[in-house]
Design a protein around this motif. Structure first.
Motif, PDB file in Angstrom:
ATOM      1  N   VAL A 290       0.742  -1.306  -0.112  1.00  0.00           N
ATOM      2  CA  VAL A 290      -0.185   0.150   0.083  1.00  0.00           C
ATOM      3  C   VAL A 290       0.718   1.089   0.097  1.00  0.00           C
ATOM      4  O   VAL A 290       1.826   1.278   0.782  1.00  0.00           O
ATOM      5  N   ARG A 291       0.569   2.220  -1.022  1.00  0.00           N
ATOM      6  CA  ARG A 291       1.488   3.375  -0.944  1.00  0.00           C
ATOM      7  C   ARG A 291       1.041   4.438  -0.131  1.00  0.00           C
ATOM      8  O   ARG A 291       1.681   5.511   0.095  1.00  0.00           O
ATOM      9  N   GLU A 292      -0.071   4.637   0.269  1.00  0.00           N
ATOM     10  CA  GLU A 292      -0.670   5.579   1.394  1.00  0.00           C
ATOM     11  C   GLU A 292       0.135   5.562   2.298  1.00  0.00           C
ATOM     12  O   GLU A 292       0.923   4.560   3.102  1.00  0.00           O
ATOM     13  N   THR A 293      -0.142   6.899   3.068  1.00  0.00           N
ATOM     14  CA  THR A 293       0.739   7.321   4.253  1.00  0.00           C
ATOM     15  C   THR A 293      -0.166   7.462   5.616  1.00  0.00           C
ATOM     16  O   THR A 293       0.465   6.600   6.470  1.00  0.00           O
ATOM     17  N   ASP A 294      -1.206   8.067   5.294  1.00  0.00           N
ATOM     18  CA  ASP A 294      -2.119   8.375   6.462  1.00  0.00           C
ATOM     19  C   ASP A 294      -2.814   6.976   7.086  1.00  0.00           C
ATOM     20  O   ASP A 294      -3.332   6.134   6.067  1.00  0.00           O
ATOM     21  N   THR A 295      -3.115   6.861   8.292  1.00  0.00           N
ATOM     22  CA  THR A 295      -3.929   5.649   8.535  1.00  0.00           C
ATOM     23  C   THR A 295      -5.232   5.586   7.949  1.00  0.00           C
ATOM     24  O   THR A 295      -5.554   4.340   7.484  1.00  0.00           O
ATOM     25  N   ARG A 296      -6.138   6.503   7.765  1.00  0.00           N
ATOM     26  CA  ARG A 296      -7.398   6.262   7.323  1.00  0.00           C
ATOM     27  C   ARG A 296      -7.413   5.822   5.741  1.00  0.00           C
ATOM     28  O   ARG A 296      -7.899   4.905   5.429  1.00  0.00           O
ATOM     29  N   ARG A 297      -6.287   6.413   4.966  1.00  0.00           N
ATOM     30  CA  ARG A 297      -6.138   5.935   3.760  1.00  0.00           C
ATOM     31  C   ARG A 297      -5.469   4.599   3.317  1.00  0.00           C
ATOM     32  O   ARG A 297      -5.820   3.993   2.628  1.00  0.00           O
ATOM     33  N   ARG A 298      -4.700   4.349   4.328  1.00  0.00           N
ATOM     34  CA  ARG A 298      -4.074   3.141   4.349  1.00  0.00           C
ATOM     35  C   ARG A 298      -5.028   1.984   4.572  1.00  0.00           C
ATOM     36  O   ARG A 298      -5.309   0.969   3.997  1.00  0.00           O
ATOM     37  N   LEU A 299      -6.049   2.121   5.456  1.00  0.00           N
ATOM     38  CA  LEU A 299      -7.171   1.376   5.874  1.00  0.00           C
ATOM     39  C   LEU A 299      -8.141   1.179   4.846  1.00  0.00           C
ATOM     40  O   LEU A 299      -8.435  -0.153   4.459  1.00  0.00           O
ATOM     41  N   ALA A 300      -8.507   2.065   4.064  1.00  0.00           N
ATOM     42  CA  ALA A 300      -9.323   1.960   2.895  1.00  0.00           C
ATOM     43  C   ALA A 300      -8.594   1.040   1.465  1.00  0.00           C
ATOM     44  O   ALA A 300      -9.231   0.409   1.312  1.00  0.00           O
ATOM     45  N   ALA A 301      -7.235   1.434   1.433  1.00  0.00           N
ATOM     46  CA  ALA A 301      -6.313   0.834   0.466  1.00  0.00           C
ATOM     47  C   ALA A 301      -6.351  -0.792   0.915  1.00  0.00           C
ATOM     48  O   ALA A 301      -6.257  -1.691   0.129  1.00  0.00           O
ATOM     49  N   LEU A 302      -6.453  -1.119   2.428  1.00  0.00           N
ATOM     50  CA  LEU A 302      -6.186  -2.578   2.587  1.00  0.00           C
ATOM     51  C   LEU A 302      -7.654  -3.251   2.252  1.00  0.00           C
ATOM     52  O   LEU A 302      -7.606  -4.373   2.088  1.00  0.00           O
ATOM     53  N   VAL A 303      -8.681  -2.569   2.404  1.00  0.00           N
ATOM     54  CA  VAL A 303      -9.874  -3.072   1.769  1.00  0.00           C
ATOM     55  C   VAL A 303      -9.805  -3.414   0.247  1.00  0.00           C
ATOM     56  O   VAL A 303     -10.373  -4.458  -0.186  1.00  0.00           O
ATOM     57  N   ALA A 304      -9.213  -2.465  -0.443  1.00  0.00           N
ATOM     58  CA  ALA A 304      -9.254  -2.560  -1.865  1.00  0.00           C
ATOM     59  C   ALA A 304      -8.344  -3.711  -2.409  1.00  0.00           C
ATOM     60  O   ALA A 304      -8.488  -4.414  -3.217  1.00  0.00           O
TER      61      ALA A 304
END
Length: 372
Positions: A290-304
């Motif tokens: 996952v390339r995102e840095t902030d926690t909220r975006r990382r969590l969304a990317a982990l769902v994807a």
């Protein structure tokens, strides 16, 4: 300005070289207009940083959630970094150093890199330098050493203290060419060494704040390609969870460590709630590139990428939001009472519903740690 996230009109507030004029804001934003009028058009770095608590009170009056306020605090700190760097560059030019000899990028690390800063942070930063011949190392690194020393000293004088762990671009450990950063991460991730994993954890939550953003993106590309397969390294990262457990006893009751506590009713919400959540999400994000840095975006990317389900994501984002709200509320209370803004929360100031939600959130974080 590409250094800020794309999602919200609020994020443009600190995207330019100057803040909006107070009289340009509508009545709907009167608290922010009043705060900008207090700041004035040309504050120095120290005044601009001291104004941050005024900004937070205005944003609270506008009913912004704590996670959004944390983003704006991070954005405001990024503007202070850029001003400090530009002032340092101008000073060096006036003293005969000339412009930067090659491209570079200053990174903010930790909570600032995740756009999750609250009040009272210290400095965590690094620098990526464009490739140059080894024969020019003394000349070129000497320039960037001086730049790093000057801008971090300016931030310290303004009220953002130097990092006690020396995680700053003024030190060679945190100032390298891109290829040297890649080699450094190869060394850190080659085996399971606790200190190396701790150093990597600091670096891997980075965001560019000044300079050539392409250097930061190149490092992010390298991390996404190489670290998902570093099994021993990732396993040691997981093992470190045992050193930072959530603030629950074996019966799932609130029970945190009292080491360094200001009083016996205190719970270190930063170290025994927020950081365990951040660390578990970071580990899963590294494993799944996952390339995102902030926690909220990382969590969304982990769902994807099917690493977690949508319900788990919603629950963890809600937990993260509530933790930020509790921390920010306690920091504001402490500042109003003349105390430091830190990561401790007084449990007696929480209602029964808040304590029940906190237990629930800590159980979610513990379950994520086990999953990770």
């Amino acid at each position: 300005m590409r250094f800020l996230h794309r999602a919200s009109p609020w994020r443009v507030l600190f995207a330019g070289e100057s803040l909006p004029a107070p009289d340009s804001l509508p009545d709907l934003l009167a608290p922010l207009r009043e705060a900008l009028a207090i700041l004035g058009p040309h504050p120095d770095l120290a005044d601009a940083y001291a104004w941050q608590s005024t900004l937070v009170e205005a944003l609270v009056r506008l009913d912004l959630p704590a996670w959004r306020i944390a983003q704006l605090i991070s954005d405001h700190n990024a503007t202070l970094y850029r001003r400090a760097i530009r002032l340092a560059e101008a000073e060096m030019c006036s003293q005969g150093w000339g412009p930067a000899p090659v491209g570079y990028c200053v990174l903010v690390l930790g909570s600032g890199g995740r756009h999750e800063s609250l009040l009272g942070p210290d400095q965590d930063n690094a620098m990526i330098i464009e490739e140059y011949p080894d024969a020019r190392h003394v000349e070129i690194d000497g320039y960037f050493q001086s730049l790093g020393e000057r801008f971090t000293a300016r931030l310290d004088a303004a009220g953002i203290p130097l990092c006690s762990g020396h995680v700053m671009a003024r030190w060679p450990m945190w100032r390298k060419r891109l290829s040297e950063w890649q080699r450094q991460l190869e060394i850190w991730s080659a085996e399971r060494r606790t200190k190396r994993v701790q150093q990597a954890n600091i670096l891997l939550d980075f965001t560019p704040v000044c300079g050539d953003e392409a250097l930061a993106e190149a490092l992010r590309d390298w991390v996404a390609q190489r670290l998902p397969g570093a099994g021993l390294f990732l396993d040691e990262m997981r093992a470190l969870f045992d050193e930072q457990p959530v603030a629950l006893d074996r019966f799932a009751r609130l029970a945190g460590s009292l080491e360094g506590a200001p009083h016996e009713r205190a719970l270190n919400l930063k170290h025994q709630a927020m950081l365990p959540l951040v660390a578990a999400v970071r580990l899963l994000s590294l494993r799944h590139a996952v390339r995102e840095t902030d926690t909220r975006r990382r969590l969304a990317a982990l769902v994807a990428c099917d690493a977690i389900d949508a319900e788990t994501c919603r629950g963890l984002i809600a937990a993260h939001d509530r933790l930020q709200a509790l921390l920010l509320s306690e920091q504001r209370h402490n500042l109003a009472a003349g105390r430091a803004a830190d990561g401790w929360v007084d449990l007696t100031r929480l209602g029964e519903d808040q304590r029940l939600l906190l237990r629930h959130d800590l159980q979610r974080i513990r379950a994520l740690q086990r999953r990770a």
